[in-house]
Design a protein around this motif. Structure first.
Motif, PDB file in Angstrom:
ATOM      1  N   ILE A   1      36.606 -18.135 -19.268  1.00  0.00           N
ATOM      2  CA  ILE A   1      37.266 -19.515 -19.631  1.00  0.00           C
ATOM      3  C   ILE A   1      36.420 -19.626 -20.777  1.00  0.00           C
ATOM      4  O   ILE A   1      35.430 -20.337 -20.783  1.00  0.00           O
ATOM      5  N   VAL A   2      37.094 -20.096 -22.104  1.00  0.00           N
ATOM      6  CA  VAL A   2      36.382 -20.675 -23.277  1.00  0.00           C
ATOM      7  C   VAL A   2      37.210 -21.875 -23.274  1.00  0.00           C
ATOM      8  O   VAL A   2      38.306 -21.781 -23.631  1.00  0.00           O
ATOM      9  N   THR A   3      36.305 -23.002 -23.371  1.00  0.00           N
ATOM     10  CA  THR A   3      37.244 -24.283 -23.367  1.00  0.00           C
ATOM     11  C   THR A   3      36.366 -25.362 -24.456  1.00  0.00           C
ATOM     12  O   THR A   3      35.185 -24.592 -24.672  1.00  0.00           O
ATOM     13  N   GLY A   4      36.761 -26.402 -24.483  1.00  0.00           N
ATOM     14  CA  GLY A   4      36.193 -27.298 -25.402  1.00  0.00           C
ATOM     15  C   GLY A   4      37.284 -28.325 -25.852  1.00  0.00           C
ATOM     16  O   GLY A   4      38.307 -27.966 -25.947  1.00  0.00           O
ATOM     17  N   ALA A   5      36.796 -29.373 -26.384  1.00  0.00           N
ATOM     18  CA  ALA A   5      37.850 -30.241 -27.098  1.00  0.00           C
ATOM     19  C   ALA A   5      38.732 -29.818 -28.363  1.00  0.00           C
ATOM     20  O   ALA A   5      38.482 -28.766 -28.753  1.00  0.00           O
ATOM     21  N   GLY A   6      39.856 -30.315 -28.265  1.00  0.00           N
ATOM     22  CA  GLY A   6      40.841 -30.060 -29.170  1.00  0.00           C
ATOM     23  C   GLY A   6      40.111 -30.104 -30.561  1.00  0.00           C
ATOM     24  O   GLY A   6      39.833 -31.143 -30.996  1.00  0.00           O
ATOM     25  N   GLY A   7      40.250 -29.063 -31.452  1.00  0.00           N
ATOM     26  CA  GLY A   7      39.723 -29.014 -32.892  1.00  0.00           C
ATOM     27  C   GLY A   7      38.434 -28.489 -32.766  1.00  0.00           C
ATOM     28  O   GLY A   7      37.814 -28.421 -33.798  1.00  0.00           O
ATOM     29  N   VAL A   8      37.732 -28.179 -31.781  1.00  0.00           N
ATOM     30  CA  VAL A   8      36.314 -27.732 -31.697  1.00  0.00           C
ATOM     31  C   VAL A   8      36.180 -26.345 -32.293  1.00  0.00           C
ATOM     32  O   VAL A   8      35.064 -25.662 -32.672  1.00  0.00           O
TER      33      VAL A   8
ATOM     34  N   PRO B   1      30.710 -29.751 -29.580  1.00  0.00           N
ATOM     35  CA  PRO B   1      30.949 -30.084 -31.123  1.00  0.00           C
ATOM     36  C   PRO B   1      29.885 -29.557 -32.180  1.00  0.00           C
ATOM     37  O   PRO B   1      28.693 -29.230 -31.411  1.00  0.00           O
ATOM     38  N   LEU B   2      30.008 -29.322 -33.322  1.00  0.00           N
ATOM     39  CA  LEU B   2      28.991 -29.005 -34.270  1.00  0.00           C
ATOM     40  C   LEU B   2      28.075 -29.988 -34.614  1.00  0.00           C
ATOM     41  O   LEU B   2      28.419 -31.234 -34.556  1.00  0.00           O
ATOM     42  N   THR B   3      26.814 -29.857 -34.985  1.00  0.00           N
ATOM     43  CA  THR B   3      25.936 -30.808 -35.495  1.00  0.00           C
ATOM     44  C   THR B   3      26.278 -31.116 -37.064  1.00  0.00           C
ATOM     45  O   THR B   3      27.008 -30.421 -37.616  1.00  0.00           O
ATOM     46  N   ARG B   4      25.687 -32.151 -37.391  1.00  0.00           N
ATOM     47  CA  ARG B   4      25.783 -32.497 -38.748  1.00  0.00           C
ATOM     48  C   ARG B   4      25.535 -31.646 -39.876  1.00  0.00           C
ATOM     49  O   ARG B   4      25.846 -31.539 -40.867  1.00  0.00           O
ATOM     50  N   GLN B   5      24.035 -30.910 -39.580  1.00  0.00           N
ATOM     51  CA  GLN B   5      23.583 -30.138 -40.395  1.00  0.00           C
ATOM     52  C   GLN B   5      24.485 -28.825 -40.678  1.00  0.00           C
ATOM     53  O   GLN B   5      24.682 -28.261 -41.491  1.00  0.00           O
TER      54      GLN B   5
ATOM     55  N   PHE C   1      32.306 -36.951 -40.148  1.00  0.00           N
ATOM     56  CA  PHE C   1      32.400 -35.659 -39.557  1.00  0.00           C
ATOM     57  C   PHE C   1      31.593 -35.765 -38.008  1.00  0.00           C
ATOM     58  O   PHE C   1      31.971 -35.258 -37.150  1.00  0.00           O
ATOM     59  N   ALA C   2      30.461 -36.456 -38.279  1.00  0.00           N
ATOM     60  CA  ALA C   2      29.639 -36.508 -37.195  1.00  0.00           C
ATOM     61  C   ALA C   2      29.839 -37.120 -36.016  1.00  0.00           C
ATOM     62  O   ALA C   2      29.342 -37.247 -34.929  1.00  0.00           O
ATOM     63  N   VAL C   3      30.903 -38.081 -36.236  1.00  0.00           N
ATOM     64  CA  VAL C   3      31.582 -38.896 -35.019  1.00  0.00           C
ATOM     65  C   VAL C   3      32.125 -38.032 -34.083  1.00  0.00           C
ATOM     66  O   VAL C   3      31.911 -38.181 -32.888  1.00  0.00           O
ATOM     67  N   SER C   4      32.853 -36.987 -34.559  1.00  0.00           N
ATOM     68  CA  SER C   4      33.538 -36.020 -33.619  1.00  0.00           C
ATOM     69  C   SER C   4      32.769 -34.597 -33.516  1.00  0.00           C
ATOM     70  O   SER C   4      32.830 -33.992 -32.456  1.00  0.00           O
ATOM     71  N   GLY C   5      32.470 -34.180 -34.762  1.00  0.00           N
ATOM     72  CA  GLY C   5      31.743 -32.830 -34.587  1.00  0.00           C
ATOM     73  C   GLY C   5      32.917 -31.800 -34.712  1.00  0.00           C
ATOM     74  O   GLY C   5      32.251 -30.686 -34.333  1.00  0.00           O
ATOM     75  N   LEU C   6      33.985 -32.012 -34.911  1.00  0.00           N
ATOM     76  CA  LEU C   6      35.069 -31.091 -34.593  1.00  0.00           C
ATOM     77  C   LEU C   6      35.418 -30.346 -36.048  1.00  0.00           C
ATOM     78  O   LEU C   6      35.652 -30.880 -37.046  1.00  0.00           O
ATOM     79  N   PRO C   7      35.304 -28.927 -35.923  1.00  0.00           N
ATOM     80  CA  PRO C   7      35.543 -28.278 -37.201  1.00  0.00           C
ATOM     81  C   PRO C   7      37.109 -28.403 -37.797  1.00  0.00           C
ATOM     82  O   PRO C   7      37.175 -28.561 -39.075  1.00  0.00           O
ATOM     83  N   PHE C   8      37.891 -28.914 -36.893  1.00  0.00           N
ATOM     84  CA  PHE C   8      39.160 -29.267 -37.385  1.00  0.00           C
ATOM     85  C   PHE C   8      39.195 -30.542 -38.423  1.00  0.00           C
ATOM     86  O   PHE C   8      39.787 -30.511 -39.388  1.00  0.00           O
ATOM     87  N   TYR C   9      38.451 -31.632 -37.974  1.00  0.00           N
ATOM     88  CA  TYR C   9      38.302 -32.802 -38.812  1.00  0.00           C
ATOM     89  C   TYR C   9      37.735 -32.412 -39.961  1.00  0.00           C
ATOM     90  O   TYR C   9      38.125 -32.786 -41.266  1.00  0.00           O
TER      91      TYR C   9
ATOM     92  N   GLU D   1      39.122 -41.608 -42.802  1.00  0.00           N
ATOM     93  CA  GLU D   1      39.251 -42.207 -41.463  1.00  0.00           C
ATOM     94  C   GLU D   1      38.541 -41.445 -40.349  1.00  0.00           C
ATOM     95  O   GLU D   1      38.208 -40.275 -40.747  1.00  0.00           O
ATOM     96  N   ALA D   2      38.103 -42.074 -39.352  1.00  0.00           N
ATOM     97  CA  ALA D   2      36.878 -41.568 -38.667  1.00  0.00           C
ATOM     98  C   ALA D   2      37.377 -40.408 -37.583  1.00  0.00           C
ATOM     99  O   ALA D   2      36.810 -39.547 -37.127  1.00  0.00           O
ATOM    100  N   ASP D   3      38.696 -40.593 -37.249  1.00  0.00           N
ATOM    101  CA  ASP D   3      39.351 -39.593 -36.008  1.00  0.00           C
ATOM    102  C   ASP D   3      40.435 -38.605 -36.822  1.00  0.00           C
ATOM    103  O   ASP D   3      40.883 -38.801 -37.752  1.00  0.00           O
ATOM    104  N   VAL D   4      40.820 -37.607 -36.035  1.00  0.00           N
ATOM    105  CA  VAL D   4      41.607 -36.633 -36.271  1.00  0.00           C
ATOM    106  C   VAL D   4      43.003 -37.159 -36.690  1.00  0.00           C
ATOM    107  O   VAL D   4      43.555 -37.138 -37.751  1.00  0.00           O
ATOM    108  N   ALA D   5      43.468 -37.831 -35.798  1.00  0.00           N
ATOM    109  CA  ALA D   5      44.997 -38.459 -35.884  1.00  0.00           C
ATOM    110  C   ALA D   5      44.952 -39.274 -37.240  1.00  0.00           C
ATOM    111  O   ALA D   5      45.698 -39.262 -37.938  1.00  0.00           O
ATOM    112  N   GLY D   6      43.777 -40.221 -37.254  1.00  0.00           N
ATOM    113  CA  GLY D   6      43.748 -41.109 -38.597  1.00  0.00           C
ATOM    114  C   GLY D   6      43.790 -40.377 -39.914  1.00  0.00           C
ATOM    115  O   GLY D   6      44.494 -40.598 -40.635  1.00  0.00           O
ATOM    116  N   ILE D   7      42.989 -39.207 -39.851  1.00  0.00           N
ATOM    117  CA  ILE D   7      42.752 -38.749 -41.285  1.00  0.00           C
ATOM    118  C   ILE D   7      44.042 -37.758 -41.541  1.00  0.00           C
ATOM    119  O   ILE D   7      44.672 -37.621 -42.460  1.00  0.00           O
ATOM    120  N   VAL D   8      44.843 -37.310 -40.210  1.00  0.00           N
ATOM    121  CA  VAL D   8      46.114 -36.689 -40.566  1.00  0.00           C
ATOM    122  C   VAL D   8      47.183 -37.592 -41.121  1.00  0.00           C
ATOM    123  O   VAL D   8      48.096 -37.420 -41.970  1.00  0.00           O
TER     124      VAL D   8
END
Length: 1011
Positions: free
Chosen positions: A337-344, A482-486, A515-523, A546-553
């Protein structure tokens, strides 16, 4: 196969309006109708039709043209380009961007013309975020056409003068000198190989054309009001190039000048010639193409994987990937099972793993992305596709059963056939989006223990489905962090470089801090697409994100909805229709639905008051919006068409809430109206309408219309013929009015799905024979339409002659091994063993109609089979082939690695096969050669325990010791066994009331013709 014929139409604007109008009203609709009858689609792309130059205020006209030419060439092999050229060279646009070195050289060339130099410097500004740096044309904002045209003409002349001394090749110089039509022809004809095979060109000449200003707009006029000699010279060169490049396919026609302009008597010949040429190319393409639906489904998922990898690159560090690859290299029995937050990045990660596994030797990868195609949106069709692919890979039976439970058993039964020395990797991304027809997120298709040499990877976002996966008693888990800022910064730099862009330091920090707030590649992906639009001189106050996924969309949707961009109604309705579609929408479908939306067309009339009146959505308007939405959309192959959908579920979730929202039912209703107006079978079944219509009716709350559709014989027949029984059965799980007749109809279709899968032409006969006495108005109407609409000879029962819904018939099962000679049931009534002509013993799950196991051992017609009273062993008998060589152990099992192997168990049974009532087969003349009986275990790993040779006669049946002593068998005698019957039926025991009474009696089995 090229199922979409996308044709770019290149022509000048005012002088060829009559010709373009004739093509749009007479030729293109006829070609669309002809294509529809052949299961294809035709879509003309004419950016100069139906809209004025107001749509070009953003100065992106040529960019949009070039993008559309590329799409036509990418999606359609031939024909993909149509040229209409008259006596006018046409509008000459100024470049939207100029490389910095060329711009400096142009300014140097204007040193003696300070006014022109200042004009160029005023309208172009530097952008150091472009790689290499460029100067970009400013938008003309509120300038109307009459105000902009003289400025543009002066600017063009200044650039042409300044570029005269540029040391560049002629093709590069064209951007400063050529007309828009010439630039399009350069991309669509001169820059591609084999243009004669996919380009249609028509040249018009006007006899008696005046050489003065009275001929405007049919010739180019200079600033002095006289014919433009430079344009005339360039036009003559262009026409000569076309004649040389297309010597055998170019069409030439003539008109005559009159006081009212050119005559129109040439239009009939023009339309006939263009239509004949286009249809000839389309027919040739259709004749060469072939459709392999299973292979097309597999290719679509691998194409989707490559698209995600290409757009995302190597997002994930190697540690997680190495863990997963190690899982598939080992002998594991539990799913991963590969799991993680939405957009990771789970989807991209699954695609990367699949591509790496595909390169490994002796590894077979079976890949599915839930929702990437129509057949991957629900569990039954996804599992059926996987079972078919596994069967094809390992040379198993290509046919698959209908019904969810049957498909589950079939898939894992086939995966048990992975040969020694090979491994199978099954990867399913997004199982939390997978519907089984009984709810979302059910996981009963995952086995508790995996077959040998099989690994399974599934991905799921947080939610109930992931919780169920993590609650499995045996499972392995990889949690994507999530991905690191670097790491995000490295990905951002690579994505920008691929687009020829970079960012100023403060702009880059702005993106990465958010981006560093969530670390999500989708963002990061959405933020990068927005930041790629930033020019180097953009003020910091206009680079906020915007800092979050919903806000930027939401910010993206808001920007596109601005009146200076595309308008709120067009944007929100476009996104709403896409999110409300079951499988996505083809581009021509979306354009038609938008054109039928009164609010959309009213907004366009307000925004473009000077555009000509039209009932269609102008392609020029749509192409601009599509260009801006393209980074967030994915093109997917489904239902024989190229469909548009969202590239990520998080984007779709925001659109669901903000654009569909409270008006969701209205949007579904609009889609239902569109698809209900499409012909279901114009020559070949219209798979798009057959797939979308029931779903849209249910989602729109039109329950009565859904019942009418599901009791429409033309719909049932077309969908059955096009897609088979399973997609049709799925339609009956949609919410509908509580019609008893519909429930009975669904039961009948499920019971005879095996028959209809093999012979869909029997639909009318099966319905008549089982539903004739049913007292239900929709069903009676269905049967009446069936009688009236049948256009071929068919067997029409005059009375109900087969088991009705609710009767004792449980299921009709079609075997894989040829005709059936005997059937036996396990004592619990859950499984049936069928002795088949090719020697195999098939074990069937009666409840689901699924092939649970195939027992191999006999080399010829298996004649009898019986099950021991404990239900754990079975004995079968068959006559062996004369002179057949056998193994020393006496077991008749196959030597192939994917067959059941002999366990050399010493279990004993009768040395001779004897007759018992279970056989039921007709006696045959005895032939020479030994008779062979096999004893089998019936557990999860069925094996041949022993094989014995006996009499020289064929075995007729095989009793167990217990059944001989008691004078009983595990099931009543099988009746109706006939030569060549490949089906057997499972029945409930009945009382004297016979077929009309429901009972809970245990099942019995019979073989032969359907009852």
């Amino acid at each position: 196969m090229t199922r979409l014929f996308r044709l770019f139409v290149s022509s000048t604007f005012e002088d060829l309006q009559m010709e373009r109008e004739a093509l749009h009203t007479r030729v293109f609709p006829e070609l669309a109708e002809l294509c529809l009858k052949r299961g294809a689609r035709f879509q003309p792309i004419d950016l100069r039709w139906g809209v004025s130059e107001e749509a070009g205020r953003d100065q992106r006209t040529m960019q949009i043209c070039f993008e559309e030419i590329a799409r036509c060439q990418r999606q359609t092999r031939r024909p993909n380009f149509l040229v209409l050229l008259g006596d006018r060279y046409g509008w000459r646009p100024v470049p939207t961007s100029i490389p910095a070195d060329e711009f400096a050289a142009i300014l140097d060339g204007l040193v003696d013309q300070p006014a022109d130099r200042r004009l160029v410097e005023r309208w172009y500004h530097g952008d150091d975020n472009a790689v290499p740096p460029t100067h970009v044309l400013r938008p003309r904002a509120s300038l109307e056409g009459e105000q902009w045209l003289p400025i543009e003409r002066q600017l063009h002349e200044a650039l042409r003068t300044g570029a005269a001394g540029l040391p560049v090749e002629p093709a590069r110089r064209l951007r400063y000198e050529a007309s828009a039509t010439h630039l399009e022809i350069e991309r669509g004809v001169f820059s591609v190989p084999d243009a004669a095979e996919h380009v249609v060109c028509a040249l018009r000449s006007i006899d008696g054309l005046p050489a003065d200003s009275s001929a405007a707009p049919f010739v180019d006029m200079g600033r002095d009001g006289q014919p433009d000699e430079d344009a005339r010279r360039r036009l003559a060169e262009l026409r000569g190039q076309l004649r040389r490049r297309l010597p055998d396919t170019l069409l030439e026609y003539r008109a005559t000048w009159s006081a009212a302009g050119p005559t129109t008597d040439h239009l009939d010949d023009l339309c006939a010639a263009v239509q004949a040429r286009l249809w000839s190319l389309i027919e040739s393409e259709l004749a060469e193409a072939s459709v392999d639906a299973p292979a097309e489904e597999v290719a679509a998922h691998w194409s989707f994987a490559e698209t995600r990898i290409a757009s995302a690159g190597d997002e994930r560090p190697g540690e997680d990937g190495d863990t997963v690859l190690g899982y598939f290299a080992g002998d594991r029995t539990a799913p991963l099972i590969v799991t993680g937050a939405g957009g990771v990045g789970k989807t991209t990660f699954a695609a990367q793993v699949a591509r790496r596994l595909r390169s490994y030797p002796n590894t077979d990868v079976f890949l599915r992305f839930v929702g990437a195609t129509a057949d991957s949106a629900s569990a039954p069709t996804l599992l059926g596709g996987l079972a078919r692919e596994v069967g094809s890979r390992y040379e198993l039976d290509e046919s698959i059963p209908a019904g969810y439970g049957a498909l589950v058993s079939e898939l894992w039964s086939r995966l048990e056939s992975v040969p020694e020395g090979r491994r199978a990797a099954v990867i399913v991304d997004g199982v939390d989006l997978l519907g089984t027809g009984r709810g979302i997120g059910e996981l009963d298709w995952l086995p508790a223990r995996l077959p040998p040499r099989v690994g399974v990877l599934v991905t799921a976002a947080p939610g109930p489905t992931r919780d169920l996966l993590l609650a499995l008693p045996e499972r392995e888990v990889v949690e994507l962090a999530p991905l690191t800022r670097q790491h995000g910064g490295a990905i951002l730099d690579r994505w920008l470089a691929e687009r020829g862009r970079t960012l100023r330091l403060h702009q880059r920090d702005q993106v990465l801090d958010r981006f560093a707030v969530s670390g999500l590649p989708f963002y990061l992906r959405v933020a990068m697409e927005e930041a790629a639009r930033w020019e180097s001189d953009r003020p910091p106050g206009k680079t906020r994100l915007e800092a979050d996924v919903a806000g930027i969309v939401r910010a993206l949707i808001g920007r596109l909805s601005d009146g200076a961009e595309h308008g709120a109604v067009l944007v929100t309705r476009t996104l709403a229709y896409l999110t409300c579609a079951k499988s996505g929408l083809a581009e021509d479908e979306l354009l038609a639905v938008l054109a039928a939306d009164d609010a959309v067309m009213a907004e366009l009339r307000r925004r473009f008051p000077r555009s000509p009146s039209t009932q269609d959505l102008p392609v020029a308007v749509w192409s601009r919006l599509l260009s801006d939405l393209a980074p967030y959309l994915a093109e997917r192959r489904a239902d024989g068409a190229q469909l548009l959908g969202f590239f990520h579920r998080l984007f779709k979730e925001v659109v669901d809430e903000d654009c569909a929202g409270a008006e969701r039912r209205q949007r579904h209703d609009q889609l239902a109206r569109y698809f209900s107006a499409r012909p279901l079978d114009p020559g070949v079944p219209n798979v798009r309408a057959l797939t979308e219509l029931p779903y849209q009716l249910a989602a729109a709350g039109r329950e009565r219309d859904l019942v009418a559709t599901l009791t429409d014989f033309a719909f049932l027949e077309a969908k059955l013929r096009a897609l088979g029984p399973q997609p049709l059965l799925d339609d009956y799980t949609l919410p509908h009015a509580p019609e008893r007749g519909l429930v009975d109809l669904a039961e009948v279709l499920e019971r005879v799905s095996a028959v209809l899968a093999e012979r869909p032409a029997e639909l009318a006969s099966q319905l008549q024979a089982r539903l004739l006495d049913l007292d239900d108005e929709p069903v009676r109407a269905l049967l009446g339409r069936a009688r009236r609409e049948m256009r071929r000879p068919w067997l029409r029962p005059l009375t109900r002659s087969l088991s009705p819904p609710g009767g004792p018939l449980i299921r009709t099962i079609s075997t894989r091994g040829g005709s059936v000679s005997a059937v036996a049931l396990t004592p619990d009534g859950r499984r049936a063993l069928a002795a088949c002509r090719d020697g195999r013993i098939e074990v069937w799950d009666i409840e689901h109609g699924a092939l649970a196991r195939t027992l191999y051992g006999h080399g010829v017609f298996a004649r009898c089979v019986a099950v021991a009273p404990d239900g754990h062993r079975a004995v079968s008998g068959a006559r062996a082939r004369p002179n057949r060589t056998r193994r020393s152990c006496g077991c008749g099992t196959s030597t192939r690695a994917d067959r059941s192997r002999c366990s050399r168990d010493t279990t004993t049974t009768s040395a001779r096969s004897r007759c018992c009532p279970t056989g039921g087969g007709r006696s045959r003349r005895p032939t020479t050669g030994p008779c062979v009986s096999g004893t089998w275990t019936t557990g999860t790993r069925s094996t041949c325990c022993a094989a014995m040779r006996g009499t020289s006669r064929r075995s007729r049946s095989a009793p167990t010791a217990a059944s001989r002593r008691r004078g009983q068998t595990t099931a009543p005698s099988a009746s109706g066994i006939s030569s060549g019957a490949r089906r057997f039926e499972c029945w409930r025991r009945t009382t004297r009331c016979g077929l009309r009474r429901r009972t809970r009696s245990p099942p019995v089995a019979s073989s032969g013709s359907p009852r």
